[in-house]
Design an enzyme around this catalytic site. Structure first.
Site, mmCIF file in Angstrom:
data_model
loop_
_atom_site.group_PDB
_atom_site.id
_atom_site.type_symbol
_atom_site.label_atom_id
_atom_site.label_comp_id
_atom_site.label_asym_id
_atom_site.label_seq_id
_atom_site.Cartn_x
_atom_site.Cartn_y
_atom_site.Cartn_z
ATOM 1 N N GLU A 49 3.059 85.184 18.475
ATOM 2 C CA GLU A 49 2.839 86.472 18.318
ATOM 3 C C GLU A 49 1.643 86.823 18.843
ATOM 4 O O GLU A 49 1.219 88.305 19.195
ATOM 5 C CB GLU A 49 2.542 86.778 16.770
ATOM 6 C CG GLU A 49 3.600 86.369 15.705
ATOM 7 C CD GLU A 49 4.698 87.304 16.176
ATOM 8 O OE1 GLU A 49 4.181 88.406 16.463
ATOM 9 O OE2 GLU A 49 5.573 86.979 15.667
ATOM 10 N N TYR A 129 -0.952 92.662 12.006
ATOM 11 C CA TYR A 129 0.217 92.518 12.394
ATOM 12 C C TYR A 129 0.285 90.973 12.951
ATOM 13 O O TYR A 129 1.186 90.551 12.109
ATOM 14 C CB TYR A 129 0.326 92.991 14.063
ATOM 15 C CG TYR A 129 1.340 92.545 14.555
ATOM 16 C CD1 TYR A 129 2.798 93.570 14.452
ATOM 17 C CD2 TYR A 129 1.490 91.801 15.262
ATOM 18 C CE1 TYR A 129 4.357 92.280 14.780
ATOM 19 C CE2 TYR A 129 2.341 91.228 15.884
ATOM 20 C CZ TYR A 129 3.731 91.779 15.806
ATOM 21 O OH TYR A 129 4.984 91.187 16.174
ATOM 22 N N ASP A 147 3.827 96.813 14.848
ATOM 23 C CA ASP A 147 3.806 97.015 16.229
ATOM 24 C C ASP A 147 4.677 98.361 16.733
ATOM 25 O O ASP A 147 5.332 98.760 16.020
ATOM 26 C CB ASP A 147 4.705 95.677 16.611
ATOM 27 C CG ASP A 147 6.060 95.511 16.358
ATOM 28 O OD1 ASP A 147 6.908 96.216 15.981
ATOM 29 O OD2 ASP A 147 6.140 94.707 17.054
#
Length: 344
Positions: A49, A129, A147
């Site tokens: 990520e 996020y 996102d």
């Protein structure tokens, strides 16, 4: 006849079932998705990520494999020197991510992996996020991600031309499947990456088409409207190659963007200067003699476009093997420019 535009609120059970059934059939087999749904390896998810924030998945998998080969566990990452971490991150850009990942890994190695969204959010370099992604994928916590893919999917689903971050997060929270939050987040991101793409959405195969306002409008690519971006400023810089493209004088960069990396000695041009003004100043700092120009290149970085004027130089300074150093893409391009046969 124009088809009716689907109206909110949506029938959530049917919408969730349609997207998750599509994901169960067609979800991408990505290396960080190994393991049981909702119980992914937190280290592998976390690295992915962070890395993929500014990198497309196809190219990112190469970088991801390289990084995990170098540091297969969080303990290995924590124990590594920063120079080695930056070297493994080479080419990924946005090097503050690597520095923060290294700092956070040292905390995790001491204290263990966080067991909640709030715990992840407290780590260096982890924003909402990433915390939502890791806590949902590794802990099955009901946290919706937000996102670019999610923004596009939800803007089109609702027919919203200018979705704000708060608007997207609110809609994502509403749609999230609380029973399968990790799979839901992966499904929305996969949909945006493979079907609900920016320029040519494949509405004919989209599982959310029955409820999608943008598809019903006939112009789905118009949603969301393009963002208004500020002009990218031009930053002229002079750099000097002392040595060869293989063995050169390097300096450690400072600052947020490239801090910790090595690079050719460089000097930005002040307002009204020409390259030779900055070259004289740079060589005076190095106690070096300026040489002939080696070329010029342009490199686009975060919110800036760098025009680099490369010169040769001579000085009695120690050289390094450039392949052993962690270099930015800008410096790699400068060394490649100097290595062209016509310049040797």
């Amino acid at each position: 006849m124009t088809p009716p535009v689907p109206a909110f609120p949506f029938p959530l059970p049917a919408l969730r079932a349609a997207l998750l059934a599509w994901f169960d059939r067609t979800g991408r087999a990505l290396p960080w998705r190994a393991g049981r749904e909702g119980a992914r390896d937190p280290y592998r998810v976390w690295v992915a990520e962070i890395l993929l924030q500014q990198t497309q998945v196809v190219r990112g998998q190469v970088y991801y494999d390289r990084f995990l080969t170098a540091f297969p566990t969080v303990q290995a990452l924590a124990a590594a020197p920063q120079e080695a971490v930056l070297k493994a991150w080479e080419g990924c850009g946005y090097y503050a991510r690597a520095r923060n990942l290294h700092r956070a890994a040292q905390q995790v190695a001491r204290n263990g992996f966080p067991d909640s969204y709030d715990g992840w959010l407290a780590l260096p370099g982890v924003g909402p996020y990433t915390a939502a992604a890791v806590s949902s994928l590794a802990l099955n916590e009901a946290r919706a991600v937000n996102d670019g893919n999610v923004r596009r999917v939800l803007a089109r689903l609702h027919g919203e031309a200018r979705p704000s971050p708060a608007w997207v997060q609110g809609r994502a929270d509403t749609l999230l499947d609380p029973q399968r939050p990790g799979a839901w987040n992966e499904a929305v991101m996969d949909l945006g990456a493979t079907v609900c793409t920016p320029a040519a959405p494949r509405c004919e195969v989209c599982p959310l088409r029955p409820w999608c306002a943008a598809s019903a409008s006939g112009t789905p690519a118009a949603y969301p409207a393009p963002k208004v971006r500020a002009p990218v400023p031009d930053v002229p810089v002079v750099a000097v190659l002392i040595g060869t493209p293989q063995q050169a004088v390097l300096e450690r960069r400072t600052g947020t963007l490239l801090g910790g990396l090595m690079g050719l000695p460089a000097e930005p041009l002040a307002a009204g200067e020409v390259p030779h003004d900055a070259l004289r100043r740079l060589c005076a700092r190095l106690n070096a003699r300026p040489g002939p120009p080696l070329g010029r290149l342009t490199h686009v970085m975060t919110h800036r476009r760098i025009t680099l004027h490369l010169y040769a130089g001579q000085a009695d300074l120690p050289r390094q093997t450039v392949t052993d150093a962690a270099l930015s893409r800008l410096d790699q391009k400068a060394l490649a420019l100097a290595a062209q046969p016509t310049l040797l």
